[in-house]
Design a protein around this motif. Sequence first.
Motif, PDB file in Angstrom:
ATOM      1  N   GLN B 227       0.856  -1.178   0.000  1.00 35.70           N
ATOM      2  CA  GLN B 227       0.000   0.000   0.000  1.00 35.70           C
ATOM      3  C   GLN B 227       0.894   1.229   0.000  1.00 35.70           C
ATOM      4  N   ARG B 314      -2.561  11.085   1.967  1.00 36.22           N
ATOM      5  CA  ARG B 314      -3.588  10.249   1.356  1.00 36.22           C
ATOM      6  C   ARG B 314      -3.094   8.822   1.219  1.00 36.22           C
ATOM      7  N   THR B 315      -3.975   7.861   1.489  1.00 37.63           N
ATOM      8  CA  THR B 315      -3.666   6.465   1.208  1.00 37.63           C
ATOM      9  C   THR B 315      -4.344   6.116  -0.114  1.00 37.63           C
ATOM     10  N   ARG B 317      -6.638   4.714  -2.661  1.00 37.24           N
ATOM     11  CA  ARG B 317      -7.966   4.124  -2.437  1.00 37.24           C
ATOM     12  C   ARG B 317      -7.977   2.636  -2.754  1.00 37.24           C
ATOM     13  N   ASP B 318      -7.290   2.277  -3.826  1.00 36.62           N
ATOM     14  CA  ASP B 318      -7.320   0.893  -4.298  1.00 36.62           C
ATOM     15  C   ASP B 318      -6.042   0.610  -5.085  1.00 36.62           C
ATOM     16  N   GLU B 321      -5.327   3.077  -7.892  1.00 36.73           N
ATOM     17  CA  GLU B 321      -4.739   4.353  -7.513  1.00 36.73           C
ATOM     18  C   GLU B 321      -3.287   4.185  -7.049  1.00 36.73           C
TER      19      GLU B 321
END
Lengths: 491, 491
Positions: B227, B314-315, B317-318, B321
């Motif tokens: 991630q 921000r992480t 989203r999926d 991204e």
Amino acid sequence: MSAEQREQKKAPLLAALKTLLPAEALIHEPEALHPYECDGLPTYRQMPLLVVLPETLEQLQQVVRLCHQQRVPVVARGAATGLSGGALPLADGVLLGLAKFNRILEIDPLARTARVEPGVRNLAISQAVAPHGLYYAPDPSSQIACTIGGNVAENSGGVHCLKYGLTVHNILELKLVTAEGELITLGSGALDTPGYDLLALLNGSEGMLGIVVEVVVKLLPAPERAQVLLAAFDDLALAADAVGEIIAAGIIPAGLEMMDGLAIRAAEAFAHAGYPKDAAAILLCELDGINEEVSVHLKLVHDLLLQVGATEVRTARDEAERQLFWKGRKSAFPAVGRLSPDYYCMDGTVPRKRLAEVLTGISRLSEHYGLAVANVFHAGDGNLHPLILFDANQPGELKRAEDLGAEILELSVRVGGTITGEHGVGHEKLHQMCVQFSPAELEQFRAVKRAFDPDGLLNPGKAIPQPRHCSEYKSLGSDTLTAPSRRGGVR
Amino acid sequence: MSAEQREQKKAPLLAALKTLLPAEALIHEPEALHPYECDGLPTYRQMPLLVVLPETLEQLQQVVRLCHQQRVPVVARGAATGLSGGALPLADGVLLGLAKFNRILEIDPLARTARVEPGVRNLAISQAVAPHGLYYAPDPSSQIACTIGGNVAENSGGVHCLKYGLTVHNILELKLVTAEGELITLGSGALDTPGYDLLALLNGSEGMLGIVVEVVVKLLPAPERAQVLLAAFDDLALAADAVGEIIAAGIIPAGLEMMDGLAIRAAEAFAHAGYPKDAAAILLCELDGINEEVSVHLKLVHDLLLQVGATEVRTARDEAERQLFWKGRKSAFPAVGRLSPDYYCMDGTVPRKRLAEVLTGISRLSEHYGLAVANVFHAGDGNLHPLILFDANQPGELKRAEDLGAEILELSVRVGGTITGEHGVGHEKLHQMCVQFSPAELEQFRAVKRAFDPDGLLNPGKAIPQPRHCSEYKSLGSDTLTAPSRRGGVR
């Protein structure tokens, strides 16, 4: 060299050294030299011409320069805990003790590095940086005593090297005094350094390329949690298979150690670790990291061990029991030593998938030679430490133990392994180097040696055999020498 | 060497080569030689005497032996994506192309290794082993095209080398053809190998010690989860500080990359990655491992970034991204390239704690030289890639760009860093080697070179400057040369 010739060489050298060093830094009386006649492999003993214990870098460089001028060989020595005779003195050489270079010069908790002198003990580094939540990862069994300079010379490993690497993976920079007495720096704080990687080359070079006088080590944050599993097996081969399965599952344990029945019973009698005394083998599997990761991996490994056929799998109840499990393992060498007047510790590596086969082979060799062998080893990286039990007072037993050891090492080479995992070649395994490497490969090693030490004054006669040495060994006609080289195994 | 002399040398060489190789393996017509005149650093161009493309190991050894006999220099080349001119041909030398050595010879999922030929592309290894849930970790930006032989020559890194190491940490064994044409094996499947660590020495040796003809690489299990976090900052120095804080918190991200404002806006215009266009800097921090571990670390890093002063975190989203965030980073070089007719990519390293200071220094140098500099780099390991924008068609601009680049590298050395993190020295940074190393250190490199290649036939003139070269450079009187060497910084 005759005693008389030695005296002739010693007198002018001693006179010159006296102008460079205070009297207490020079040891030359025969009785005072005795403590220096061997390292951790006392099978081989040799009195040095004299011992020099400099205190400053300047003194050390002057000594090296003098020896270079007078063509006197130099053997450097830290704590002399080495197990392959790498610090064995030379009759016509100076033994250069680095015991007084024992200062930790700087700790940088942000960069996670420590700059230390070569005579600093391995464990002393971790103790000094513990207040910052850091530690130095490589942990040879001798870590209470052994020094970082010796660790570099032997590229030392330890229980944790499976996950955290050998010394070479945990060193950033070295200062080296060359054979001519010049000071150079190898490596840097950066991940990579321009120019040839002489830093890596020095690791494991067994004192033959230069004298390490300063080391910058990497420090790691102490893991949030460490936990150990103990698995018992009634079949050594099943335990060996379990090792491969754990690694194949994508888990790199912090330590993955195996002991066979003889070792288990000896260790248990010595340390009362709670080991299952009737098991044919045990595995100790340590997992570390953040709490959640350790929990997940513990469950995975636990289930996997039972699947492979462990008769029992225990998780240490608490930190005290975890320490006790490791105490048994760490005291296994001296514990096995109580079973017999003498023991000889071997150090080979084999591919993990050949572990079971090699253990069977060792068992067969043990019967053939009539000498018991206990196995205690770093199973995760295939690093075997067979302990051969013998009695040096029985005529011929030492020779038989050495022959058995040589056969075990050559068996390791045949299955694609190596003749040393972490103890080095030293004086002990020169013969086996002739088996491990081709003449062209050995010649390349010699060329590198000459690039650092053209006159062959630094620890000569160790680690890299001369062509004559190999041709003599091969003329003995050992049938193992016709076996395929290690490349066959790696394929 | 005059054109006439070259022709005189070429004719007998070509005749001899024709007896060894099929016609299609020999390129000697001037127009056909053009594609080989440079590598990934097209500032430097040179037509080779001729190009040889052997298909078998035997042919390759014969070519090397012939060149050795005729004293013809040899420059080996994989995909020639290198950025320091390391594969720049020599007017009087053979360019040895390894493109036809492109087979994956063996994949061993249990031992987690692959045995490959040197012309296999970096990404092709990961693709071939993906069905086993494995991958090859080092991932230079050029991984679609670059080959493993070139990766060894340059000790290539990439986004993931902070956690998973450089090429040297991911290679187990090499087969090498020496300058005399002999085949030797370096390293082994074991964690450590007896003898000097020539395997490590070869990594990053830039084609000067031998021709790599086979490589055994380590494979890693693909992480369960990966991630990425994107953090924006309105101050470049704060972003630099955040890098140190993340590492100091005991987290080793799988990647930790920084881009400055100019790079952000160029990348966003090119890749539409959703980057905050008004930020002064962004950090991309990738975390990988088992699911639970990634979750814990994501939260830790997220909070830490806000604490340090990120204006936004921000992480992805999926997965889509996450890939998009990386696409922006990976296309940053060509994206910046659109801002200006030409750009010059530098590659230095600095200690993490000096990052902010060095970025300020680069900004000052950029103003002084009147050339814009975009910064896109591996922040986690302090590996800078300043991109200097210029127009080669403007008289003097190339020279100004080169001078600015040299000043940036020498600034890196002054703060305790190095002149190359992963691109190598090649032809480009010979001057800076004279700044990085002392005369004694450079002489030790030369001695090692002679130990492998006494006649100086393998890629001569690259990577390690000759003494004359350094004395000429120093006589230019650059004031940076009187600055303290890198050791001052490491302390």
